[in-house]
Design an enzyme around this catalytic site. Structure first.
Site, PDB file in Angstrom:
ATOM      1  CD1 TRP A  20      -1.060   2.382   2.237  1.00  0.00           C
ATOM      2  CD2 TRP A  20      -2.951   1.501   1.207  1.00  0.00           C
ATOM      3  NE1 TRP A  20      -2.067   3.216   2.240  1.00  0.00           N
ATOM      4  CE2 TRP A  20      -3.319   3.000   1.459  1.00  0.00           C
ATOM      5  CE3 TRP A  20      -3.966   1.042   0.452  1.00  0.00           C
ATOM      6  CZ2 TRP A  20      -4.395   3.563   1.281  1.00  0.00           C
ATOM      7  CZ3 TRP A  20      -5.225   1.577   0.209  1.00  0.00           C
ATOM      8  CH2 TRP A  20      -5.400   2.994   0.587  1.00  0.00           C
ATOM      9  CG  ASP A  80      -1.704  11.117   2.330  1.00  0.00           C
ATOM     10  OD1 ASP A  80      -2.444  10.519   1.628  1.00  0.00           O
ATOM     11  OD2 ASP A  80      -1.627  11.856   3.412  1.00  0.00           O
ATOM     12  CG  ASP A 123      -2.039  15.474   7.132  1.00  0.00           C
ATOM     13  OD1 ASP A 123      -1.429  14.550   7.742  1.00  0.00           O
ATOM     14  OD2 ASP A 123      -3.125  15.580   6.748  1.00  0.00           O
TER      15      ASP A 123
END
Ligand code: DQQ
Length: 474
Positions: A30, A33, A156
């Site tokens: 996987w 971002d 983030d």
């Protein structure tokens, strides 16, 4: 990522025609971002949200790759992983990277308590980014500003340098209201002072939680990019353009950055002083199919960002992509007919220009089956001023189902339509007039679905160029 032999792992997918060949993705498993983009000693470092143990989201770690030209990549060892008992024990979520006077530094969100607690952490490297040390004072920001009134959505960090110190924006939400971006300042990347909200959301359509902020100067303006998280498939990336005054952002223009699958983009400035964006191209298939494939998630081809005189963001795939183009086909209206077969490939780069007076619905068919209806079309509808991608699929019962994505794309009266189409297995990136982006993930059923044809009348077609694209991994 299995760090033993990435080349052999990549090789093991060679029969998978849905797997991209010239877009970046990890050897297996996987990815979501892009993280921590950094130009360092003549190379670009790309980190990415990665599950090293499987093709579904989980065990969030930072995968790592490096490139000389933004097209070819070399896999590097995983940079950071969750530390048991630490502030990131549930996951090292997204963030950015800076060069702190010769010390590469990652700034990321540590999550614990099944992500119910999100805090900001840093890690540094003293061996050119092969190994990373998490800072003993982590988390360096342990609490969300009180106005937020919750601890679960605070993540983030995006960091940049100004004359009076380091600045950071963090995505969050104000409970019961809307998304918000918080602004911080620091002299040393460890001690952070909360300043104020950079921008507070007011409208639900821009998302109830704002994640993955980017904030940067472009020309004379400032740009804020946010990923508007709704928890549904309607998650969309928006951008605002405006002015930055007294630590507050005053937007003048807001728009959709991508009408399709691109999410959580991250930008950086490269060695040529270009502002470049990478985005995660999400899958559009079931967990079962992703598990079966053994991989999930792709990065967009990096795009150079500029602003036009209407404060609209323009995006061009980096020109370096042209250096790997292969066999070339060139047509104009007088040398091609409606529906003409042009090439057979799952991996092509297309540039098409239609004159301003072209009317009707026209464009290209890709991934066409030789003996059936299955295909994907990229078309412009001049009456509706709409760009569309739709896929025709034959179901087991023989019925044809469609999957459609659409974007509004108004053209000025005398403006030609330009289409840039990057098809790469199951990836389709479409950019119209450098400013309307519509990315899609489409999954041809059969290996034989590789026809590229003109769709609709050729009148109005000024030029059409198609190049077959190779694998970047050979
Ligand atoms: N993905 C990360 C978060 C971010 C989200 C977790 C966006 O940090 O908010 O994998 O896709």
């Amino acid at each position: 990522m299995n760090e033993q032999n990435p080349t052999a792992i990549r090789q093991s997918f060679s029969e998978d025609f849905q797997r991209p060949q010239y877009h970046f993705l990890p050897p297996s498993n996987w990815m979501n971002d892009p993280n921590g983009l950094l130009f360092w000693k003549g190379q670009t470092h790309l980190f990415y949200q990665h599950n090293p143990f499987g093709p579904l989201w989980g065990n969030m770690s930072w995968g790592h790759a490096v490139s000389d030209d933004l097209i070819h990549w070399q896999d590097l060892p995983i940079a950071i992983r969750p530390t048991s008992g630490g502030p990131d024990e549930f996951g090292c979520y997204s963030g950015s990277a800076v060069d702190n006077d010769g010390t590469p530094t990652l700034i990321y969100t540590g999550t614990r308590d099944r992500a119910n607690i999100q805090t900001q952490c840093i890690a540094t490297s003293d061996d050119d980014m092969i190994t990373w040390q998490k800072h003993p004072q982590n988390p360096v920001i342990s609490e969300v500003p009180a106005v937020s009134n919750q601890t679960r959505d605070f993540r983030d960090p995006y960091v940049w340098r100004e004359d009076d110190g380091w600045y950071m924006v963090v995505g969050s939400r104000i409970e019961g209201k809307a998304g918000v971006i918080f602004l911080y300042r620091s002299q040393n990347l460890v001690d952070w002072e909360y300043l104020n909200p950079l921008l507070e959301g007011t409208e639900e359509r821009y998302g109830l939680m704002w994640e993955c902020p980017n904030f940067f100067k472009l020309g004379d303006k400032w740009v804020l990019i946010i990923s508007s998280h709704t928890g549904h498939s309607t998650d969309t990336v928006h951008y605002f353009v405006g002015d930055y005054v007294d630590h507050r952002f005053v937007p003048e223009h807001v728009d959709v950055l991508d009408y399709g699958t691109l999410y959580a983009p991250l930008t950086f400035v490269d060695g040529q002083d270009r502002r470049i964006l990478f985005g995660w191209l999400r899958e559009n298939r079931s967990d079962r199919d992703q598990s079966f494939a053994g991989w999930s998630g792709v990065q967009s081809i990096p795009r150079v960002l500029t602003l036009d005189d209407q404060n609209r963001l323009h995006m061009q795939p980096v020109p370096e992509l042209a250096s790997i183009r292969g066999e070339h086909f060139h047509y104009t209206a007088s040398t091609i007919n409606e529906d003409q077969l042009i090439a057979e490939s799952h991996n092509v780069d297309i540039e098409a220009t239609y004159s301003a007076d072209a009317s009707g619905t026209f464009g290209l068919t890709v991934l066409g089956a030789p003996d059936g209806d299955e295909c994907t079309r990229v078309v412009y509808d001049s009456d509706r001023q709409q760009l569309m991608v739709y896929t025709l699929t034959t179901e087991t019962n023989g019925a044809i189902s469609t999957y459609t994505r659409a974007a509004v794309h108004p053209l000025a009266a005398d403006e030609d339509l330009t289409l840039r189409i990057l098809l790469d297995g199951s990836v389709l990136e479409v950019i119209a007039n450098e400013r309307t982006s519509l990315t899609a993930r489409v999954y041809p059923h059969h290996q034989s679905q590789q026809q590229v044809r003109l769709y609709g009348p050729s009148t109005g077609l000024m030029s059409l160029d198609i190049w077959k694209m190779p694998s970047i991994w050979q």
